[in-house]
Design a protein around this motif. Structure first.
Motif, mmCIF file in Angstrom:
data_model
loop_
_atom_site.group_PDB
_atom_site.id
_atom_site.type_symbol
_atom_site.label_atom_id
_atom_site.label_comp_id
_atom_site.label_asym_id
_atom_site.label_seq_id
_atom_site.Cartn_x
_atom_site.Cartn_y
_atom_site.Cartn_z
ATOM 1 N N HIS A 1 0.819 -1.206 0.000
ATOM 2 C CA HIS A 1 0.000 0.000 0.000
ATOM 3 C C HIS A 1 0.859 1.264 0.000
ATOM 4 O O HIS A 1 0.431 2.316 0.479
ATOM 5 C CB HIS A 1 -0.954 -0.014 1.189
ATOM 6 C CG HIS A 1 -1.991 -1.100 1.098
ATOM 7 N ND1 HIS A 1 -3.085 -1.026 0.272
ATOM 8 C CD2 HIS A 1 -2.082 -2.295 1.731
ATOM 9 C CE1 HIS A 1 -3.821 -2.120 0.393
ATOM 10 N NE2 HIS A 1 -3.237 -2.911 1.270
ATOM 11 N N GLU B 1 -5.449 8.875 -1.473
ATOM 12 C CA GLU B 1 -5.744 9.304 -2.843
ATOM 13 C C GLU B 1 -6.148 10.776 -2.926
ATOM 14 O O GLU B 1 -6.329 11.316 -4.018
ATOM 15 C CB GLU B 1 -6.871 8.452 -3.432
ATOM 16 C CG GLU B 1 -6.574 6.958 -3.440
ATOM 17 C CD GLU B 1 -5.348 6.616 -4.263
ATOM 18 O OE1 GLU B 1 -5.149 7.252 -5.321
ATOM 19 O OE2 GLU B 1 -4.574 5.737 -3.829
ATOM 20 N N GLU C 1 -6.016 14.848 -2.913
ATOM 21 C CA GLU C 1 -5.065 15.884 -3.295
ATOM 22 C C GLU C 1 -4.633 16.646 -2.048
ATOM 23 O O GLU C 1 -5.419 16.826 -1.115
ATOM 24 C CB GLU C 1 -5.716 16.856 -4.286
ATOM 25 C CG GLU C 1 -6.022 16.246 -5.649
ATOM 26 C CD GLU C 1 -4.764 15.869 -6.400
ATOM 27 O OE1 GLU C 1 -3.737 16.565 -6.240
ATOM 28 O OE2 GLU C 1 -4.801 14.853 -7.122
#
Length: 275
Positions: A43, A94, A96
């Motif tokens: 991950h 994930e 921003e």
């Protein structure tokens, strides 16, 4: 129409993680704290900060400085808190930079924290006096941000983590002080040990009176009512002494005597469960 797969209920969702009792404490009783974790190579081997809460009830936040924070105290509930937090963590990776996660991912079977995190990384908790740690070093401190922080900090319950023993947290609620100590032992054996000590009048910690326990995320959390004005540092040595007595009682597998059975019945009658 196919039935959506459900997530099975897990009584002890954080079992198997380093520092399970601290995970429970941060989820249930500690107002402002953080602990670093790292994801597995699968991950991305990413560093993440687990925290108690985030502003506006956000589930996670990817700060502009790159730090990813994931909140433990949230309303997302599938019956497996480990799965829920893992789903939030993966979604947060994930985001921003500068973005919060405001909505929980769908409730469906998926990896748990035990699958997502590098279990060789210790869960080292830092308790904070306020929520200023929400902000990164490059955060814009506007009047709105300042007002929000002041409002959050005004409601915080002063809390300290003891250093001499694991997962024990002093707190001050109004004019009263308490010690709440999360322990990872088998519930029935632990209650037997507490009952033995209570019957022997050895369940106190210094001048602190043992008043019972509650269960959270499958972990038993005994509670002591402290003498007014007691500070956290005053509990370090008495807590170590209690732990010695408790370990002795925990190792005793003989049948409870009548006094201990009565003490046990009283403890069980008063216990409550949090999630």
């Amino acid at each position: 129409m196919a039935k959506k797969p459900s997530v099975e209920f897990v009584l002890r969702p954080f079992e198997g993680l380093p520092g399970e009792p601290d995970w429970v404490a941060l989820r249930e009783v500690v107002p402002a704290a953080t602990a670093p974790v790292r994801t597995t190579k699968e991950h991305g081997a990413r560093d993440v900060v687990i925290t108690t809460v985030l502003p506006a009830g956000w589930l996670a936040l990817h700060r502009t400085d790159g730090t990813v924070l994931v909140a433990l105290q949230n309303n997302a509930g599938s019956g497996d808190a480990s799965r829920d937090v893992a789903a939030v963590l993966l979604a947060a990776l994930e985001l921003e930079p500068g973005s919060p996660l405001e909505t929980a991912p769908p409730v469906e079977p998926g990896p748990r924290l035990q699958d997502v995190l590098d279990l060789s990384v210790p869960f080292e908790v830092t308790v904070h006096e306020g929520f200023d740690y929400w902000l990164g070093s490059d955060a814009e401190i506007t009047s709105e941000v300042t007002a929000s922080l002041e409002e959050a900090n005004a409601t915080i319950v002063p809390t300290r983590k003891l250093t001499a023993v694991d997962a024990a947290y002093w707190c001050r609620m109004g004019a009263r002080e308490y010690l709440r100590w999360a322990m990872p032992h088998d519930e029935q054996q632990m209650i037997d040990a507490l009952a033995r000590l209570h019957a022997e009048r050895e369940s106190g910690i210094g001048d602190a009176r043992f008043v019972g326990y509650f269960r959270a995320c499958g972990v038993v959390v005994p509670v002591w009512d402290l003498a007014p004005g007691t500070e956290a540092e005053e509990l370090e040595k008495p807590a170590q002494e209690f732990l010695t007595r408790f370990d002795r009682a925990l190792a005793d597998t003989s049948a409870l005597d009548p006094a201990a059975r009565r003490a046990r019945a009283g403890l069980v009658a008063r216990q409550v469960t949090l999630r």
